[in-house]
Write a protein that holds these residues in place. Sequence first.
Motif, PDB file in Angstrom:
ATOM      1  N   ALA A 139       0.848  -1.204   0.000  1.00  0.00           N
ATOM      2  CA  ALA A 139       0.000   0.000   0.000  1.00  0.00           C
ATOM      3  C   ALA A 139       0.879   1.247   0.000  1.00  0.00           C
ATOM      4  CB  ALA A 139      -0.934  -0.005   1.213  1.00  0.00           C
ATOM      5  N   ALA A 140       1.967   1.194   0.774  1.00  0.00           N
ATOM      6  CA  ALA A 140       2.876   2.345   0.834  1.00  0.00           C
ATOM      7  C   ALA A 140       3.539   2.596  -0.515  1.00  0.00           C
ATOM      8  CB  ALA A 140       3.928   2.123   1.923  1.00  0.00           C
ATOM      9  N   MET A 141       3.706   1.526  -1.310  1.00  0.00           N
ATOM     10  CA  MET A 141       4.319   1.666  -2.639  1.00  0.00           C
ATOM     11  C   MET A 141       3.465   2.537  -3.556  1.00  0.00           C
ATOM     12  SD  MET A 141       7.283   0.278  -3.141  1.00  0.00           S
ATOM     13  CE  MET A 141       7.504  -0.199  -4.870  1.00  0.00           C
ATOM     14  N   LYS A 142       2.183   2.658  -3.214  1.00  0.00           N
ATOM     15  CA  LYS A 142       1.301   3.484  -4.053  1.00  0.00           C
ATOM     16  C   LYS A 142       1.365   4.954  -3.681  1.00  0.00           C
ATOM     17  CE  LYS A 142      -1.797  -0.423  -4.763  1.00  0.00           C
ATOM     18  NZ  LYS A 142      -2.698  -1.220  -3.918  1.00  0.00           N
ATOM     19  N   GLY A 143       2.071   5.278  -2.608  1.00  0.00           N
ATOM     20  CA  GLY A 143       2.179   6.658  -2.146  1.00  0.00           C
ATOM     21  C   GLY A 143       3.118   7.470  -3.011  1.00  0.00           C
ATOM     22  N   PRO A 144       3.291   8.752  -2.674  1.00  0.00           N
ATOM     23  CA  PRO A 144       4.117   9.646  -3.489  1.00  0.00           C
ATOM     24  C   PRO A 144       5.614   9.335  -3.414  1.00  0.00           C
ATOM     25  CG  PRO A 144       3.305  10.792  -1.531  1.00  0.00           C
ATOM     26  CD  PRO A 144       2.629   9.460  -1.563  1.00  0.00           C
ATOM     27  N   ARG A 145       6.072   8.714  -2.311  1.00  0.00           N
ATOM     28  CA  ARG A 145       7.500   8.374  -2.216  1.00  0.00           C
ATOM     29  C   ARG A 145       7.659   6.881  -1.981  1.00  0.00           C
ATOM     30  NH1 ARG A 145      11.470  12.668  -1.196  1.00  0.00           N
ATOM     31  NH2 ARG A 145      12.802  10.900  -1.699  1.00  0.00           N
ATOM     32  N   GLN A 146       8.634   6.304  -2.647  1.00  0.00           N
ATOM     33  CA  GLN A 146       8.905   4.886  -2.467  1.00  0.00           C
ATOM     34  C   GLN A 146       9.330   4.622  -1.017  1.00  0.00           C
ATOM     35  OE1 GLN A 146      12.164   3.382  -4.859  1.00  0.00           O
ATOM     36  NE2 GLN A 146      11.195   1.377  -5.006  1.00  0.00           N
ATOM     37  N   PRO A 147       8.710   3.645  -0.365  1.00  0.00           N
ATOM     38  CA  PRO A 147       9.069   3.397   1.038  1.00  0.00           C
ATOM     39  C   PRO A 147      10.394   2.642   1.159  1.00  0.00           C
ATOM     40  CG  PRO A 147       7.449   1.804   0.321  1.00  0.00           C
ATOM     41  CD  PRO A 147       7.671   2.735  -0.841  1.00  0.00           C
ATOM     42  N   LEU A 148      10.959   2.686   2.361  1.00  0.00           N
ATOM     43  CA  LEU A 148      12.131   1.872   2.684  1.00  0.00           C
ATOM     44  C   LEU A 148      11.724   0.877   3.746  1.00  0.00           C
ATOM     45  CD1 LEU A 148      14.996   4.468   3.197  1.00  0.00           C
ATOM     46  CD2 LEU A 148      14.666   2.936   1.243  1.00  0.00           C
ATOM     47  N   VAL A 149      12.240  -0.333   3.632  1.00  0.00           N
ATOM     48  CA  VAL A 149      11.924  -1.348   4.633  1.00  0.00           C
ATOM     49  C   VAL A 149      13.220  -1.911   5.198  1.00  0.00           C
ATOM     50  CG1 VAL A 149      10.666  -3.481   5.104  1.00  0.00           C
ATOM     51  CG2 VAL A 149       9.887  -1.936   3.279  1.00  0.00           C
TER      52      VAL A 149
END
Lengths: 283, 283
Positions: free
Chosen positions: B71-81
Amino acid sequence: MAADPVPSGAADATLPPPVPVYFVAEQTGISAEAMGNALLVQFPDVRFERHRIPFITSIAEARKAVEILDAAMKGPRQPLVFTTIADDTISGVLRSSRAPIIDFVSSHLGQLERILGSRALHLAVRVHGVQDQERYDRRMQAVEYAIEHDDGESLRHYDDADVILLAPSRCGKTPTTMYLALQHSVFVANYPLVPEDLETIDLPDPVRKLRTRCFGILTTPERLSEVRNERRPDSVYASIEQCRWELKRAEIMFRAHRIPTVNSSAKSVEEMSTVILQHLAKA
Amino acid sequence: MAADPVPSGAADATLPPPVPVYFVAEQTGISAEAMGNALLVQFPDVRFERHRIPFITSIAEARKAVEILDAAMKGPRQPLVFTTIADDTISGVLRSSRAPIIDFVSSHLGQLERILGSRALHLAVRVHGVQDQERYDRRMQAVEYAIEHDDGESLRHYDDADVILLAPSRCGKTPTTMYLALQHSVFVANYPLVPEDLETIDLPDPVRKLRTRCFGILTTPERLSEVRNERRPDSVYASIEQCRWELKRAEIMFRAHRIPTVNSSAKSVEEMSTVILQHLAKA
């Protein structure tokens, strides 16, 4: 302490010597140690002897660290070196050691640079420094608040609490309170449920209006009795019957008021704090 | 708190959105967060928004974590895990996410297995669990001892102290005491140097015979005055003259008795504790 050998059962001449582990860092070494420990626990049969080499910020200090590591290479077990050194020059000196180096920063920085599309500093940065003074001051205030409101010491400012830990005496309120304050800047008060509080199902007066901020701590009667016996051996207070009664009554009270609980009998302060923080984040 | 966004100056509509950062772990996520933070500080111009996803111990929970990440991948910034997951099955589920994953454990475990000549568990292990009950109890006792002996509260058991912190009021003794107790199981007492103590060069009575265990904390008059003004505004106690005098006298006392010191004005409790531990390790 940082240099303590890991507990590994009784000393035994037939055991292989421990593996020396060095955490080398530009600052405190806390991150390198956290990272290293997460890996070392994967080898429960190997004994480790941990050492921190912190505050390595110059080429001269890095060379001294290399001397320590190279000396360790002459010992009976090959040492392990964990480092978070970000400065390319210092890191280069360190890599001149013959000891194997597990470098947590440089091995991942390239990947991060690509993902973020941004160049990393490649310089020493104080991860555990004061940095933001206001933020740091708040953390120190949280510690003060925790001490002032430990064990129902002062009932005046419960209103300011982010969370109020409720539990019978010796269930582990205080260390959890201190951990939340010190590591997470949470304002934590704690209130001891004495037997008089437990005779009724009502919440004690000082916290009655603050139900939504309460968090209960429970444990097993056996563990509670054990801990209480250390303080007051063979007392009614420490008896298994008394412990069982107090815990049962506390549980009924928590359930009646829908107060979330965590069981401290097999959880560390870190684990309890994580559960409480998760709850706060959802609330 | 874990999910707090990093301080990044005033909110500004023109700033790019923060990069969401997830610390995914089988246990508390403390190690993953420590590791991640050591890397993130290398990007001071990027804003991060941190989230912990702890206690991922089943395939079902891992799938839920993957949903959050995707879901976070659909946000404006690529997430880090960032993750420390050691269990190969759980780790496999996590890798099915489209988010980029920085895996601190599996990326280094192979190297460690080769060096140690031993196979890693590849299973979840509680790094911050209770593990050794005796060791854990000692840590909790250190916290209790610290609270009982805070600010000269009880002078009875100074003999049991590993270290006694000496300083004028408000130099930062208490948080450092708590940190050393909680994180390093050190028995720390602290003694406040009141003006009467500072009129002479002699060590105060309660610590006179314990000189070798004493450690002094100093700060700058400006910082001390600032901190004291918060507690008692415009008092003599908080005046720069009084602060300067107390610090000067304390410094003279420490030097006369060859008591090591650390300056708290620009150091965090972690940094001060590391200096003190280094000293204890050498003593």
